[in-house]
Design an enzyme around this catalytic site. Structure first.
Site: not given
Ligand SMILES: [Zn+2]
Length: 714
Positions: A184, A353
């Site tokens: 991320e 995710e």
């Protein structure tokens, strides 16, 4: 569900390669290396797992349970730097190797994460200046994650060393199939770093972008406020300075910071290509954060991988005072998926995710409603995903994310979504690879331009005018037509589409204007709104009347541009766009037609009666200028009407709250129908279909249950 045979497994991989145009050597050789692992397959239906946070005594049981669940793969190790390199230059991968071996024994393929998102304390203690400096000039502190400077050479060197050691250790290890670089990149507490290393990096980047100081001074207009630079080393970063920064400098700093992250990633990517040529490489991000240009970040990776947390995002919006923003949340989530697909030109993507339970840290979202976890899985597939990894297997009992719930509860009992996610995985395996690697089909595109987002954030004109908000509300309005949307960059050729939407196209390059001109000339419909073509690429205002480079295409001149505060304005529509008058919320551009037809007029104040929406015939196509910021209902009606005029047709007519997308492979077509509502909805089918999930033959009026899904094939 029987596991695919090795022959099917290899066949699937080849189908994947041809469908997704993934670099041939990686997947093909990786898959070929997985002898005796038929269940791993080319399917990526997995889970995120943390052996580093789990007692080793449980690893075997976890692997067995994950395999029983039906998972094909896991992602591990992306936050385990401290265990893998307990002291500088001393590496310990024995524990990770044991974990990979256990997972492989249970036919679970492994995606390894490189750990650079969370450097260990020995590292920050020894090299404190790798830590990021925020927009106020304050250095952050180690102790969280994502607190590092993307330019800092020491951080880059140490990140590359640990990633290289991992790569060398696991390149030949059975079961390892790919890599996630870092974690991320877009999600730090500070959006940009403003440290001395970044300043020096910025100056170097500017030297290569502009060549000479004369060119740079001209391009930014540094004569204003006596900012003429006589040496590159004088150029600052946009820290507080008693007045706003030069807009050209500020926009270039956003570009530089995006570049710095991309080039940081590139170092690990180059190494992985060399050391692990049989593995795929990707990275994971969330959709709607604009700190890094996703097209640049994913350009050289094998496929896009995104993280998706609809419930968590809903909670965040509520926390930010945007209660009741469910339309905004659902549009944002759907848009995130379309962006993930479009970032790599429509290639199938992966959810790295996927929310499986309550999600959050200090505060957290509720457990998804019964059916929602399965619905979110299908939403990803419906928008072009080929794989889904759920976050996470077990739930941590310590650490900042101990309330980020997984598929097992804290006490390792089954979470409420356990059976539902298991059902989804089983169904997706039955649906098969052909669906998962098929193409998403649409005639419509929405332009999402990072330059516009950054430039508008520097000078929004109205304190509530934000590019991402406009993109999301336009996306929601366009998706009401149910005909699918690609989310494209300004550099994309538009000829594949019937209609292209480009809200707040504030920065307009000559090349982009030429592409739009040729698209409309060739018969396309271009739909845009206020602030069109105001700025050049160096963030100077154009010297021609607005809308600048597209004045001839749009067939209008902007007579005045007006932010809306207390003096309200409204809009009245012509029969072509018939509907109730709309309030103009944030902005009005007052239009002077030069050949364009007037489709709406302002209703109040000094500009009452003046054109507010125009449509111009240009070549074989049309160009529509929406001068005012419309309310949600009017925007949806106007954009739906324009889509209809452009010849865009939905595959099915469905009620509000139901989403429809189409994926195709050859002459086969799958229609995904998703009910996002808590009650059952009815849909009229125009022909006979089979629901591939239930096996039912369907005609006429059918029901889709609360949070229900149908995958229809004729
Ligand atoms: Zn920095």
């Amino acid at each position: 569900m029987t596991s695919p045979t090795r022959r099917e497994f290899l066949g699937g991989a080849l189908a994947l390669i041809s469908a997704a145009s993934i670099r041939l050597p990686l997947w093909a050789q990786t898959v070929a290396s997985l002898a005796g692992a038929p269940a791993a397959g080319p399917l990526l239906l997995g889970v995120d797992y943390y052996p580093d946070q789990t007692p080793e005594a449980l690893w075997e049981e976890d692997a067995r349970m994950m395999a029983d669940f039906g998972f094909t793969n896991v992602r591990i190790a992306e936050f385990a730097w401290a265990l893998m390199e307990p002291a500088e230059g001393r590496f310990d991968f024995a524990w990770l190797r044991r974990s990979v071996e256990i997972l492989h024994k249970h036919n679970l393929a492994v995606i390894l994460g490189t750990p650079s998102a969370a450097p260990p304390p020995w590292l920050t203690a020894k090299y404190p200046d790798i830590v990021e400096v925020n927009e106020k000039g304050e250095r952050l502190h180690p102790g969280g994650r994502r607190f590092t400077c993307p330019t800092n050479q020491v951080y880059r060197r140490l990140s590359l060393i640990i990633a290289s050691e991992m790569a060398r250790t696991f390149t030949e290890t059975q079961g390892v199939i790919g890599w996630q670089i870092d974690n991320e990149f877009t999600l730090g507490s500070s959006q940009r770093c403003y440290c001395n290393y970044c300043q020096a990096g910025f100056q170097t980047w500017l030297r290569s972008r502009y060549g000479t100081l004369d060119n740079l001074n001209q391009s930014w207009g540094t004569v204003f406020w006596s900012q003429t630079y006589t040496d590159f080393s004088q150029i600052p970063v946009p820290l507080p300075s008693g007045g706003d920064p030069n807009p050209g400098l500020a926009l270039d700093y956003d570009r530089y910071q995006s570049y710095a992250n991309v080039s940081f990633q590139q170092e690990q990517l180059d190494m992985l290509r060399k050391t692990c040529p049989r593995h795929f490489v990707t990275t994971n991000n969330v959709g709607l954060v604009d700190t890094i240009n996703m097209r640049d970040l994913y350009e050289k990776l094998d496929f896009t991988a995104f993280d998706n947390y609809p419930g968590f995002f809903d909670m965040l919006m509520a926390q930010q005072g945007r209660m009741g923003s469910s339309a905004f949340v659902s549009s944002s989530i759907a848009l995130g998926h379309d962006l993930a697909r479009s970032v790599k030109g429509g290639k199938p993507f992966m959810i790295m995710e996927e929310q499986s339970g309550k999600a959050g840290q200090k505060t957290f979202s509720p457990q998804p409603e019964k059916g929602q976890a399965r619905l979110w899985t299908y939403q990803a597939i419906a928008h072009g995903a080929m794989g889904v990894n759920y976050f996470r297997w077990d739930t941590a009992t310590f650490g900042a994310e101990e309330y980020w719930h997984g598929i097992l509860n804290h006490d390792r009992s089954k979470s409420p979504a356990f059976d539902e996610i298991k059902q989804g995985v089983r169904e997706l395996k039955a649906l098969g690879r052909e669906v998962l690697y098929s193409n998403y089909v649409t005639d419509a595109a929405l332009v999402f331009d990072y330059d516009c987002s950054w430039a508008l954030a520097i000078q929004p004109g109205h304190f509530r005018l934000a590019y991402l908000d406009q993109i999301v509300s336009w996306y929601g309005a366009i998706s009401a037509s149910r005909s699918g949307i690609d989310v494209i960059g300004p550099e994309i050729d538009l000829s594949a589409y019937k209609i292209v939407f480009a809200p707040v196209a504030y920065v307009m390059s000559e090349k982009q204007a030429a592409r739009i001109r040729s698209f409309v000339q060739g018969g396309g419909m271009f739909v845009t709104n206020f602030r069109l073509g105001v700025k050049t690429e160096t963030s100077q205002i154009v010297r021609t009347p607005l809308p600048g480079l597209l004045r001839d295409v749009m067939g209008v001149t902007v007579e005045d541009y007006i932010p809306v505060y207390s003096a309200k304005n409204g809009m009245k529509f012509s029969p072509a766009l018939a509907g109730p008058d709309s309030e103009c919320v944030l902005w009005t551009d007052i239009l002077q037609p030069a050949g364009a037809e007037v489709l709406a007029s302002y209703t109040m104040g000094a500009h009452a009666g003046q054109p507010a929406i125009t449509m111009n015939s240009f070549g074989k196509g049309k160009a529509v200028y929406i001068g005012g910021d419309l309310n949600e209902a009017s925007l949806a009606r106007v954009l739906r009407t324009l889509s209809g005029m452009a010849g865009v047709k939905p595959p099915l007519e469905v009620p509000a709250g139901v989403e429809v997308t189409v994926r195709k492979a050859g002459n086969k077509q799958w229609i995904f129908v998703l009910n996002h509502g808590a009650s059952s909805q009815s849909v009229n089918l125009p022909a006979a279909f089979v629901d591939l999930l239930s096996g039912e033959k369907l005609t006429g009026k059918i029901d889709i249950g609360a949070y229900g899904v149908r995958v229809l094939q004729s």
